[in-house]
Design a protein around this motif. Structure first.
Motif, PDB file in Angstrom:
ATOM      1  N   ASN A   1       0.831  -1.204   0.000  1.00 27.89           N
ATOM      2  CA  ASN A   1       0.000   0.000   0.000  1.00 27.89           C
ATOM      3  C   ASN A   1       0.871   1.261   0.000  1.00 27.89           C
ATOM      4  O   ASN A   1       0.578   2.228  -0.713  1.00 27.89           O
ATOM      5  N   ALA A   2       1.924   1.273   0.793  1.00 27.12           N
ATOM      6  CA  ALA A   2       2.830   2.429   0.837  1.00 27.12           C
ATOM      7  C   ALA A   2       3.507   2.635  -0.517  1.00 27.12           C
ATOM      8  O   ALA A   2       3.599   3.775  -1.009  1.00 27.12           O
TER       9      ALA A   2
ATOM     10  N   SER B   1       2.432   1.600  -3.486  1.00 28.24           N
ATOM     11  CA  SER B   1       1.410   2.028  -4.448  1.00 28.24           C
ATOM     12  C   SER B   1       1.082   3.502  -4.283  1.00 28.24           C
ATOM     13  O   SER B   1       0.916   4.232  -5.273  1.00 28.24           O
ATOM     14  N   SER B   2       0.988   3.951  -3.055  1.00 23.58           N
ATOM     15  CA  SER B   2       0.689   5.360  -2.808  1.00 23.58           C
ATOM     16  C   SER B   2       1.810   6.257  -3.314  1.00 23.58           C
ATOM     17  O   SER B   2       1.550   7.290  -3.944  1.00 23.58           O
ATOM     18  N   LEU B   3       3.056   5.879  -3.041  1.00 21.69           N
ATOM     19  CA  LEU B   3       4.173   6.700  -3.506  1.00 21.69           C
ATOM     20  C   LEU B   3       4.224   6.758  -5.030  1.00 21.69           C
ATOM     21  O   LEU B   3       4.526   7.802  -5.605  1.00 21.69           O
TER      22      LEU B   3
ATOM     23  N   ALA C   1       1.611   6.449  -6.997  1.00 24.03           N
ATOM     24  CA  ALA C   1       0.461   7.253  -7.416  1.00 24.03           C
ATOM     25  C   ALA C   1       0.690   8.743  -7.207  1.00 24.03           C
ATOM     26  O   ALA C   1       0.155   9.562  -7.960  1.00 24.03           O
ATOM     27  N   PHE C   2       1.479   9.124  -6.213  1.00 22.67           N
ATOM     28  CA  PHE C   2       1.725  10.532  -5.917  1.00 22.67           C
ATOM     29  C   PHE C   2       2.747  11.175  -6.849  1.00 22.67           C
ATOM     30  O   PHE C   2       2.952  12.385  -6.788  1.00 22.67           O
TER      31      PHE C   2
END
Length: 138
Positions: A42-43, A45-47, A49-50
């Protein structure tokens, strides 16, 4: 005869108790490993996506993303090596691309690989924020 029956009963109860304890510990460990994997995925994927979508930073974004995924792969591998009873060579990871040989050697000689990798990931994120690859406020 009565003593033998009592001994057998107590021994059976102890064996069942110990087996249940071992089974519970196994499943707790397996659940925690899957939870760690999920949180780190999740971390990551978030990075990803950002990351910015600016064309001028496209190469920097790709370099950041590839390095991040490789470091996270190494982090999960190092975490598994801490809890597994198999040799380090049996664990798979993506590759060492983007890391210089001295960093790889330092990681191999380090006693706390997870801590080193977490530090490198944090540093990568800070650098990404400073260069505009991750255009989010701190």
């Amino acid at each position: 005869n009565q003593i033998w029956a009592s001994f057998t009963f107590v021994l059976g109860v102890l064996i069942v108790f110990r087996t249940n304890q071992a089974y519970s510990r196994y499943w707790e460990g397996a659940t925690l490993l899957l939870q760690v994997r999920g949180e780190w995925l999740n971390a990551t994927s978030s990075l990803i996506a950002f990351c910015t979508s600016e064309d001028s930073l496209r190469d920097d974004v790709l370099r950041f993303q590839h390095r991040l995924v490789r470091l996270m792969s190494m982090l999960y591998c190092a975490a598994l090596q801490n809890v597994a009873l198999v040799s380090d060579e049996q664990m798979e990871l993506i590759d060492f691309e983007g890391l210089d040989p001295s960093s790889i050697q330092y990681l191999k000689n380090s006693g706390e690989r997870c801590d080193v990798l977490l530090h490198w990931i944090r540093r990568l994120v800070v650098e990404g924020m400073a260069t505009g690859v991750i255009p989010v406020p701190p």
